[in-house]
Enzyme design. Structure first.
Site, PDB file in Angstrom:
ATOM      1  N   GLU A 148       0.820  -1.209   0.000  1.00 27.21           N
ATOM      2  CA  GLU A 148       0.000   0.000   0.000  1.00 27.21           C
ATOM      3  C   GLU A 148       0.857   1.263   0.000  1.00 27.21           C
ATOM      4  O   GLU A 148       0.516   2.244  -0.663  1.00 27.21           O
ATOM      5  CB  GLU A 148      -0.956  -0.005   1.195  1.00 27.21           C
ATOM      6  N   TYR A 157      -6.598   6.495   4.344  1.00 31.27           N
ATOM      7  CA  TYR A 157      -6.760   5.499   3.291  1.00 31.27           C
ATOM      8  C   TYR A 157      -5.930   4.246   3.588  1.00 31.27           C
ATOM      9  O   TYR A 157      -6.434   3.119   3.498  1.00 31.27           O
ATOM     10  CB  TYR A 157      -6.349   6.050   1.907  1.00 31.27           C
ATOM     11  N   ASP A 179      -9.958   5.068  -2.514  1.00 33.06           N
ATOM     12  CA  ASP A 179      -8.864   5.601  -3.321  1.00 33.06           C
ATOM     13  C   ASP A 179      -9.437   6.250  -4.572  1.00 33.06           C
ATOM     14  O   ASP A 179     -10.657   6.302  -4.762  1.00 33.06           O
ATOM     15  CB  ASP A 179      -7.862   4.501  -3.672  1.00 33.06           C
TER      16      ASP A 179
END
Length: 289
Positions: free
Chosen positions: A39, A122, A140
């Protein structure tokens, strides 16, 4: 969850099961640490550029403890050309915090994730969903685009996420953990490979029947002009040129050895790298930390 989105979830889930890209961090044996690393690497970087560095990184530093013990210069060299190298420093800082606060185990708690260096809303939500299969609001740019078109009938989401948009998006997240995690993964994949920003392939969309934007005839964007981020001649490019030179050698690099047309910009970029902890100044020139 409010509203009935059963058909949307079912259609996307079936499509994802059949068509999802076999990205390495999606493998069943990927650890939560591997998901967290992916990520961070995927921020502002396409998956195609991340696959090889992620594999190398996980081979070299398979646990937070391994990365926390690594010298900073080695971490920055391994980051290579992924861009935004401050991400590498933050990831190492997060690894250190995971070791110190959580015994080397990535926490399965949103508040604890958010307390890690460099982990924002996020990323914390994505780790909950993709590492632990938990319900969270993963939002996202890809999911935002899918919902803008499918739900609101506009070509693009607003430039910046709003509270109203988050409330609307949360209404699409199923209540059950496993279903919610699948929704996040499948909606993100749809936005990445089918419902793309520039050339959406509506004919290949598994949920096109319910899409408000398609039903309206794919109206053109009427919001503020969408301007592509510049690269040539920017401070970012200059910083990247300096970092590439530093990664290529163990020796100090004088700024005079770096080809750049604007001396003032070169000096400014070098100073910024030192301030950010990405380089250190020596009498002979710049070095990695």
């Amino acid at each position: 969850m409010t509203g009935d989105h059963t058909a949307l979830h079912a259609g996307l889930g079936a499509w994802f099961a059949a068509e999802a890209r076999p990205l390495p961090w999606r493998a069943a044996d990927t650890t939560p640490w591997g998901v967290l690393v992916s990520e961070i690497m995927l921020q502002q970087t396409p998956a195609s550029r991340v696959e090889a560095p992620w594999r190398e990184w996980m081979t070299r530093w398979p646990t937070p403890g391994d990365l926390a013990a690594a010298p900073v210069d080695e971490v920055l060299r391994a980051w290579g050309r992924l861009g935004y190298p401050r991400r590498a420093l933050r990831l190492r800082q997060s690894a250190t915090a995971i070791v110190e606060r959580h015994g080397g185990v990535v926490p399965e708690d949103e508040a604890a994730l958010l307390a890690l260096p460099g982990i924002g809303r996020y990323t914390a939500a994505a780790v909950l969903a993709f590492a632990f299969g938990r319900r969270s609001l993963v939002l996202d740019v890809n999911i935002r685009r899918v919902l803008a078109r499918y739900h609101r009938g506009v070509e693009h989401p607003a430039a910046h996420e709003t509270a109203d948009e988050r409330r609307e998006a949360l209404a699409f997240v199923p209540d059950r953990d496993a279903d919610a995690a699948l929704w996040s993964a499948s909606a993100m994949e749809l936005g990445a490979v089918v419902c793309t920003a520039r050339s959406p392939r509506c004919g290949d969309c598994p949920v096109s029947e319910g899409c408000a934007w398609l039903a309206a005839g794919r109206p053109a964007w009427e919001g503020p002009a969408r301007v592509a981020q510049a690269w040539e001649g920017t401070d970012r490019q200059c910083r990247g040129r300096i970092m590439a030179a530093l990664r290529a050698t163990e020796a100090a690099v004088p700024l005079t050895d770096i080809a750049w047309p604007d001396e003032a910009q070169l000096l400014r970029a070098a100073s910024g790298l030192v301030t950010d902890g990405l380089a250190r100044q020596t009498p002979e020139g710049l070095r990695l930390p």
